[in-house]
Design a protein around this motif. Structure first.
Motif, mmCIF file in Angstrom:
data_model
loop_
_atom_site.group_PDB
_atom_site.id
_atom_site.type_symbol
_atom_site.label_atom_id
_atom_site.label_comp_id
_atom_site.label_asym_id
_atom_site.label_seq_id
_atom_site.Cartn_x
_atom_site.Cartn_y
_atom_site.Cartn_z
ATOM 1 N N THR A 193 -2.746 -10.801 -3.963
ATOM 2 C CA THR A 193 -3.455 -9.822 -4.787
ATOM 3 C C THR A 193 -4.048 -8.700 -3.945
ATOM 4 O O THR A 193 -4.779 -8.961 -2.984
ATOM 5 N N ILE A 194 -3.704 -7.490 -4.292
ATOM 6 C CA ILE A 194 -4.230 -6.299 -3.621
ATOM 7 C C ILE A 194 -4.726 -5.350 -4.695
ATOM 8 O O ILE A 194 -3.985 -4.986 -5.620
ATOM 9 N N GLU A 195 -5.998 -4.991 -4.587
ATOM 10 C CA GLU A 195 -6.640 -4.102 -5.559
ATOM 11 C C GLU A 195 -6.432 -4.591 -6.995
ATOM 12 O O GLU A 195 -6.132 -3.813 -7.905
ATOM 13 N N LYS B 144 -4.082 -6.392 -8.335
ATOM 14 C CA LYS B 144 -2.721 -6.579 -8.824
ATOM 15 C C LYS B 144 -1.990 -7.623 -7.973
ATOM 16 O O LYS B 144 -2.189 -7.702 -6.766
ATOM 17 N N GLN C 145 0.818 -1.210 0.000
ATOM 18 C CA GLN C 145 0.000 0.000 0.000
ATOM 19 C C GLN C 145 0.851 1.258 0.000
ATOM 20 O O GLN C 145 0.431 2.309 -0.499
#
Length: 411
Positions: free
Chosen positions: A127-129, A131, A97
Motif C-alpha cells: 500500500t502506497i498513499e 492504494k 511512484q
C-alpha cells in the motif's frame, strides 16, 4: 534512481476497466529457478491456466539481486511484462511512484483482501498513499537453521538444539571432513544470515531498534557486538563451502557434506524434492533454537500498466487467482512458505511448517529488513556482509563500525 520522468516519457495510460478477462497469454517474471521453487511456481501456472488463460513463464536465473534490475529495466524501458515478482517491502516503491504499476485497490476491495491477508503488514507493504499495488502470495521467514541429521551422526555428536550447541559441535564436524555451516557466495546469503543472527542473539527489541528505528547507538553498542561475534563464528564455520547458489548450499546439507545452513523456509522445497522428511532426515531450528521469532516477509506480484485491454483484464484474473485458497495451499506446500490467508487447510504441512504456523499464531513475528529498509540501504548491508564473510582480515569491530554508519544513514 528517479523514475518519474520515465513515466512521463511513456505517456499517460487510461484507467483500466475491472471485469472478467478473455483468454489470453500473460508473461510472468520471477527468480524461482531451483528445483523446489520450479515445482511451486508450476502450481501458480496450473491455477491460472485453469481459468482459460495462459501463464507464460519468464523465469530469470540467479537471485533477486540479478533479476530485479532486469525486471525494472524492462518496465522503465517500455517493455513491461504482465506481472512480476518482488519481495514484500519497498523494492517496487519507485516504480509505483513513477506511475508505472497498476493500482489493484478495486479487486482487493471486491475480494476483501484486508480481511483475509494475515498479518496485515503484508498488505501494508503493498500500500502506497492508500492504494494497493500488489498481491501477496506467501510468508517467507528467514529465521531458520537447517541441520543434516546424517552429518551429525557421522561426526559422532548429537544433533544440536540451538546455536551455541551448533558452534560447539563444529570441531567434530570438521574432524569428520564436514563443513559445519554452508553459506553460498551470493551477497544476499551472508546478509540474510546476519539478520537471522541479529534477532536470535540480540532479540526482537534490539532488532527493531536497529532496523525499524534506525538507532545508530544501539547498532554500535554491546548487544550488537555479540551478534558480530556470532557472525565471526559463522564465517569461520562456513570456510570451505565453495558454492555460489543458495540451493547448492542447501544440497550440501541434504547430502551430509555440511552440518547446517542458515536459510529461509524456502529451503524446505529442496528437502521435499530430495525425498527427505522433516524430523527424520533433517532438523529445523526456528530462531536458531534461541529465539523463536519469524519474519513476515515473502513474495508479492506487481502488475505493470499495459495498453492491451485484454491483457489488462487477464491481470485481474491472475491477481484474484493468486489469493484463492486452493492456489495458496498448493503453492505454499511446495514452496515451503506459509500462506497469506489464515483460513486455509494446511493439514498436509510437515513438522517444520507446523512450527512456523505455531509461531505465527502466537504472534512472535517481525517485519523483514526488505520491509524496513530501502533497497539502497539493503544493498549497502549486502556489500558489507559479503565482504565480511569473504575477508577474514576484517575484524568484527571494524565491521560493526561500518554497520552502524549504514544504519545512521539508512532510509
Amino acid at each position: 534512481m528517479n523514475l518519474r520522468f520515465l513515466a512521463a516519457a511513456l505517456g499517460a495510460t487510461a484507467a483500466l476497466p475491472f471485469g472478467a478477462a478473455s483468454a489470453t497469454d500473460l508473461e510472468v517474471t520471477h527468480w524461482w529457478t531451483s528445483g523446489g521453487e520450479a515445482a511451486a511456481v508450476a502450481e501458480l501456472a496450473k491455477a491460472f491456466d485453469a481459468t482459460g488463460n495462459k501463464w507464460v513463464d519468464g523465469a530469470i536465473a540467479g537471485s533477486g539481486g540479478t533479476a530485479r534490475p532486469i525486471m525494472i529495466s524492462r518496465i522503465t524501458g517500455g517493455d513491461p511484462m504482465a506481472a512480476t515478482q518482488f519481495n514484500h517491502g519497498r523494492q517496487a516503491e519507485e516504480l509505483v511512484q513513477a506511475g508505472l504499476m497498476r493500482d489493484l485497490t478495486d479487486i482487493a476491495t471486491k475480494e476483501n483482501w484486508k480481511e483475509i491477508v494475515k498479518p496485515s503488514s503484508l498488505l501494508d507493504s503493498c500500500t502506497i498513499e492508500g492504494k494497493i499495488y500488489c498481491a501477496p502470495v506467501n510468508i517467507h521467514s528467514w529465521q531458520w537453521l537447517w541441520l543434516s541429521n546424517a552429518a551429525f551422526k557421522q561426526a559422532g555428536v548429537e544433533v544440536p538444539k540451538n546455536w551455541d550447541e551448533f558452534v560447539a559441535a563444529a570441531p567434530a564436524l570438521e574432524k569428520a571432513g564436514i563443513v559445519p555451516l554452508a553459506v553460498g557466495g551470493q551477497p544476499w546469503q551472508a546478509n540474510g544470515a546476519f539478520d537471522v543472527l541479529m534477532v536470535a542473539i540480540a532479540g526482537k527489541e534490539n532488532f527493531e531498534k536497529v532496523f525499524a528505528q534506525k538507532d545508530e547507538e544501539v547498532a554500535a553498542g554491546p548487544e550488537i557486538a555479540k551478534v558480530f561475534k556470532a557472525a565471526d563464528d559463522a564465517r569461520r564455520m562456513s570456510k570451505g563451502t565453495n558454492v555460489q547458489d543458495w540451493n547448492q548450499a542447501t544440497n550440501m546439507v541434504i547430502t551430509g557434506k555440511a552440518g547446517g545452513q542458515i536459510m529461509g523456509d524456502w529451503a524446505q522445497g529442496e528437502f521435499q524434492l530430495a525425498g527427505q522428511k522433516a524430523g527424520v532426515d533433517y532438523t529445523c531450528l526456528p530462531g536458531l533454537g534461541v529465539n523463536e521469532v519469524i519474519s513476515t516477509g515473502g513474495d508479492a506480484f506487481y502488475f505493470p500498466l499495459l495498453e492491451d485491454e485484454e491483457k489488462s483484464k487477464a491481470q485481474e484474473v491472475l491477481a484474484s487467482t493468486l489469493l484463492k485458497p486452493e492456489t495458496q495451499v498448493a503453492f505454499n506446500l511446495k514452496k515451503g512458505s506459509l500462506p497469506v490467508r489464515g483460513d486455509v487447510d494446511l493439514a498436509a504441512a510437515n513438522d517444520c511448517m507446523k512450527k512456523g504456523l505455531d509461531i505465527l499464531a502466537k504472534g512472535n513475528v517481525i517485519q523483514g529488513t526488505d520491509q524496513l529498509l530501502s533497497a539502497d540501504s539493503q544493498k549497502q548491508k549486502e556489500d558489507l556482509f559479503s565482504e565480511f564473510f569473504a575477508n577474514h582480515s576484517m575484524t568484527p569491530e571494524d565491521a560493526q563500525k561500518r554497520f552502524a554508519d549504514i544504519i545512521a544513514a539508512a532510509d
